[in-house]
Motif scaffolding. Structure first.
Motif, PDB file in Angstrom:
ATOM      1  N   LYS A 211     -11.357   7.648 -11.622  1.00 26.74           N
ATOM      2  CA  LYS A 211     -11.057   7.823 -10.196  1.00 26.74           C
ATOM      3  C   LYS A 211     -10.478   6.546  -9.599  1.00 26.74           C
ATOM      4  CE  LYS A 211     -14.445  11.466  -9.642  1.00 26.74           C
ATOM      5  NZ  LYS A 211     -15.790  11.861  -9.155  1.00 26.74           N
ATOM      6  N   ILE A 212     -10.965   5.410 -10.063  1.00 24.20           N
ATOM      7  CA  ILE A 212     -10.410   4.134  -9.606  1.00 24.20           C
ATOM      8  C   ILE A 212      -8.939   4.027  -9.992  1.00 24.20           C
ATOM      9  CG2 ILE A 212     -10.454   1.633  -9.992  1.00 24.20           C
ATOM     10  CD1 ILE A 212     -13.496   1.835 -10.142  1.00 24.20           C
ATOM     11  N   LYS A 213      -8.624   4.439 -11.204  1.00 21.06           N
ATOM     12  CA  LYS A 213      -7.225   4.391 -11.662  1.00 21.06           C
ATOM     13  C   LYS A 213      -6.341   5.271 -10.780  1.00 21.06           C
ATOM     14  CE  LYS A 213      -8.140   3.436 -16.561  1.00 21.06           C
ATOM     15  NZ  LYS A 213      -8.059   3.982 -17.946  1.00 21.06           N
ATOM     16  N   ALA A 214      -6.852   6.455 -10.410  1.00 20.09           N
ATOM     17  CA  ALA A 214      -6.077   7.372  -9.573  1.00 20.09           C
ATOM     18  C   ALA A 214      -5.866   6.794  -8.175  1.00 20.09           C
ATOM     19  CB  ALA A 214      -6.788   8.726  -9.487  1.00 20.09           C
ATOM     20  N   ILE A 215      -6.919   6.216  -7.599  1.00 18.07           N
ATOM     21  CA  ILE A 215      -6.820   5.604  -6.271  1.00 18.07           C
ATOM     22  C   ILE A 215      -5.857   4.422  -6.311  1.00 18.07           C
ATOM     23  CG2 ILE A 215      -8.088   4.276  -4.529  1.00 18.07           C
ATOM     24  CD1 ILE A 215     -10.550   6.023  -5.237  1.00 18.07           C
TER      25      ILE A 215
ATOM     26  N   PRO B 131      -5.975   8.241  12.920  1.00 16.67           N
ATOM     27  CA  PRO B 131      -7.067   9.207  12.774  1.00 16.67           C
ATOM     28  C   PRO B 131      -8.425   8.517  12.599  1.00 16.67           C
ATOM     29  CG  PRO B 131      -5.213   9.822  11.397  1.00 16.67           C
ATOM     30  CD  PRO B 131      -4.917   8.452  11.920  1.00 16.67           C
ATOM     31  N   MET B 132      -9.420   9.039  13.292  1.00 14.06           N
ATOM     32  CA  MET B 132     -10.747   8.449  13.267  1.00 14.06           C
ATOM     33  C   MET B 132     -11.338   8.422  11.864  1.00 14.06           C
ATOM     34  SD  MET B 132     -14.073   9.447  15.593  1.00 14.06           S
ATOM     35  CE  MET B 132     -14.312  11.038  14.814  1.00 14.06           C
ATOM     36  N   ASP B 133     -11.142   9.521  11.107  1.00 16.90           N
ATOM     37  CA  ASP B 133     -11.781   9.602   9.788  1.00 16.90           C
ATOM     38  C   ASP B 133     -11.120   8.689   8.769  1.00 16.90           C
ATOM     39  OD1 ASP B 133      -9.508  11.255   9.918  1.00 16.90           O
ATOM     40  OD2 ASP B 133     -10.187  12.445   8.213  1.00 16.90           O
ATOM     41  N   LEU B 134      -9.927   8.165   9.096  1.00 16.16           N
ATOM     42  CA  LEU B 134      -9.235   7.260   8.170  1.00 16.16           C
ATOM     43  C   LEU B 134      -9.293   5.800   8.592  1.00 16.16           C
ATOM     44  CD1 LEU B 134      -5.969   9.237   7.269  1.00 16.16           C
ATOM     45  CD2 LEU B 134      -8.027   8.962   5.874  1.00 16.16           C
ATOM     46  N   PHE B 135      -9.519   5.534   9.892  1.00 17.83           N
ATOM     47  CA  PHE B 135      -9.399   4.155  10.356  1.00 17.83           C
ATOM     48  C   PHE B 135     -10.569   3.630  11.180  1.00 17.83           C
ATOM     49  CE2 PHE B 135      -5.037   5.315   9.383  1.00 17.83           C
ATOM     50  CZ  PHE B 135      -4.558   4.170   8.749  1.00 17.83           C
ATOM     51  N   THR B 136     -11.386   4.501  11.753  1.00 19.72           N
ATOM     52  CA  THR B 136     -12.527   3.991  12.509  1.00 19.72           C
ATOM     53  C   THR B 136     -13.436   3.187  11.596  1.00 19.72           C
ATOM     54  OG1 THR B 136     -12.442   5.896  13.978  1.00 19.72           O
ATOM     55  CG2 THR B 136     -14.471   4.608  14.002  1.00 19.72           C
ATOM     56  N   VAL B 137     -13.569   3.676  10.368  1.00 20.94           N
ATOM     57  CA  VAL B 137     -14.297   2.961   9.320  1.00 20.94           C
ATOM     58  C   VAL B 137     -13.437   2.993   8.066  1.00 20.94           C
ATOM     59  CG1 VAL B 137     -16.588   3.505  10.227  1.00 20.94           C
ATOM     60  CG2 VAL B 137     -15.502   5.086   8.630  1.00 20.94           C
ATOM     61  N   ASN B 138     -13.790   2.187   7.087  1.00 18.37           N
ATOM     62  CA  ASN B 138     -13.115   2.253   5.795  1.00 18.37           C
ATOM     63  C   ASN B 138     -13.264   3.680   5.259  1.00 18.37           C
ATOM     64  OD1 ASN B 138     -12.761   2.184   2.883  1.00 18.37           O
ATOM     65  ND2 ASN B 138     -12.881  -0.033   2.999  1.00 18.37           N
TER      66      ASN B 138
ATOM     67  N   ASP C  62      -4.755   7.566   1.508  1.00 18.36           N
ATOM     68  CA  ASP C  62      -4.301   8.414   2.609  1.00 18.36           C
ATOM     69  C   ASP C  62      -4.100   7.584   3.879  1.00 18.36           C
ATOM     70  OD1 ASP C  62      -4.497  10.605   0.934  1.00 18.36           O
ATOM     71  OD2 ASP C  62      -6.528  11.120   1.579  1.00 18.36           O
ATOM     72  N   ALA C  63      -5.012   6.625   4.103  1.00 19.08           N
ATOM     73  CA  ALA C  63      -4.890   5.752   5.279  1.00 19.08           C
ATOM     74  C   ALA C  63      -3.617   4.921   5.185  1.00 19.08           C
ATOM     75  CB  ALA C  63      -6.112   4.845   5.386  1.00 19.08           C
ATOM     76  N   MET C  64      -3.361   4.380   4.003  1.00 16.13           N
ATOM     77  CA  MET C  64      -2.156   3.568   3.820  1.00 16.13           C
ATOM     78  C   MET C  64      -0.895   4.401   4.030  1.00 16.13           C
ATOM     79  SD  MET C  64      -3.386   1.298   0.524  1.00 16.13           S
ATOM     80  CE  MET C  64      -1.784   0.532   0.293  1.00 16.13           C
ATOM     81  N   LEU C  65      -0.903   5.630   3.535  1.00 17.45           N
ATOM     82  CA  LEU C  65       0.267   6.495   3.673  1.00 17.45           C
ATOM     83  C   LEU C  65       0.515   6.847   5.135  1.00 17.45           C
ATOM     84  CD1 LEU C  65       2.488   8.068   2.220  1.00 17.45           C
ATOM     85  CD2 LEU C  65       0.890   9.999   2.039  1.00 17.45           C
TER      86      LEU C  65
END
Length: 321
Positions: free
Chosen positions: A170-174, A291-298, A305-308
């Motif tokens: 999963k780390i490789k995919a992320i 978006p709150m779910d992507l940026f309010t917290v890590n 998705d946050a970076m995109l």
């Protein structure tokens, strides 16, 4: 005859006591073998189980990464939060809540009998360490301020869940997704950007030491909060004079606990206030609410998705105000 009986009693007592001592030694040895000593984000050494069976989380980001590392079944308590992805909400739907991030319910946590509690480096988590310790419950503080923290946390959680191989995949995919998104900045101009972290109590600027500031840096944006070397905290008070002077091309707004009405009023103020109308981002209508779910917290496993999302805003593919 009495001597014989007495002798038998002594032998039995010796066997019982010896057995008890042996069993106690066995328990101690087993406990020692099943524990590990780690250093958390506060520099505190904490003894935790090698493979925890009941984990309570005080924040969403760490819980998301634990689920990603295959630890869903071990989650015994979750924070009260609206910043969860639909997938995470479903995964922990039956897990009892232990209060909002700013006010964890210690009595509830203790009642769940966890063998590990995981929080972040904020006062309201550090303050409950002694109470938990007095009840035999270890507290592990784990900060998630940037991409590197996310990957290190996944590796650590994978070792706790025992699913190192699956977690590494999963780390490789992320990692692959994040690096692919980073290429979107290639050959593009670096827009001057202001990140506003808005709450009912105050409005602050996010620096490179915040999660959103780290994402901006990775995506090739220029954070005006970083022009002043004295602004080293993750979030610093918003100065209108400073903003006008730096004149950002883009403004990002991250809302924390503010209502939709408050957000609308803030954005309206930007459009009508003479000071805000001097700012290029306002004149060009390049104000984006993250978006709150992507940026309010890590966002944990959703960091790609946050970076995109931010990349699309920076380079012309986001929805503007």
């Amino acid at each position: 005859m009495k001597k014989v009986i007495l002798g038998i009693v002594v032998i039995v007592l010796v066997c019982v006591i010896g057995g008890a001592v042996y069993r106690q030694q066995g328990v101690t040895q087993a406990s020692t073998a099943a524990m590990r000593t780690v250093t958390d984000s506060t520099g505190t050494k904490v003894q935790i189980p090698m493979h925890p069976k009941r984990v309570v989380f005080l924040n969403v980001s760490n819980m998301d990464l634990y689920v990603t590392a295959g630890g869903t079944a071990a989650i015994a308590g979750k924070p009260t939060s609206h910043a969860m992805s639909p997938e995470l909400q479903k995964a922990v739907a039956q897990v009892p809540e232990v209060g909002i991030i700013h006010s964890p319910n210690v009595e509830k946590i203790i009642s769940l009998k966890p063998d590990l509690v995981v929080g972040i480096n904020v006062p309201f988590h550090n303050q409950i360490r002694k109470t938990l310790q007095d009840n035999g419950i270890p507290l592990y503080i784990n900060s998630l301020d940037n991409y590197e923290d996310t990957i290190k946390t996944l590796q650590f959680f994978g070792s706790l869940t025992g699913d190192e191989k699956g977690t590494q995949e999963k780390i490789k995919a992320i990692d692959a997704k994040c690096h692919a998104v980073e290429t979107l900045k290639n050959g593009r101009a670096s827009p001057k950007t202001l990140i506003i972290f808005s709450s009912p109590a105050s409005n602050n600027m996010a620096t490179a030491n915040s999660f959103s500031g780290d994402v901006l840096r990775r995506m090739g944006g220029t954070n005006i909060a970083d022009f002043d070397a004295s602004l080293s905290a993750p979030y610093v008070p918003l100065s209108m004079e400073y903003v006008v002077k730096q004149n950002p091309d883009i403004i990002f707004i991250i809302s924390m606990g503010t209502s939709a009405q408050m957000n609308d009023e803030f954005r309206h103020q930007m459009q009508v206030a003479s000071s805000w109308r001097q700012v290029k981002a306002v004149r060009d209508h390049r104000i984006y609410e993250l978006p709150m779910d992507l940026f309010t917290v890590n966002p944990g496993s959703r960091i790609g998705d946050a970076m995109l999302y931010m990349a699309h805003c920076l380079y012309g593919r986001g929805e503007s105000s």
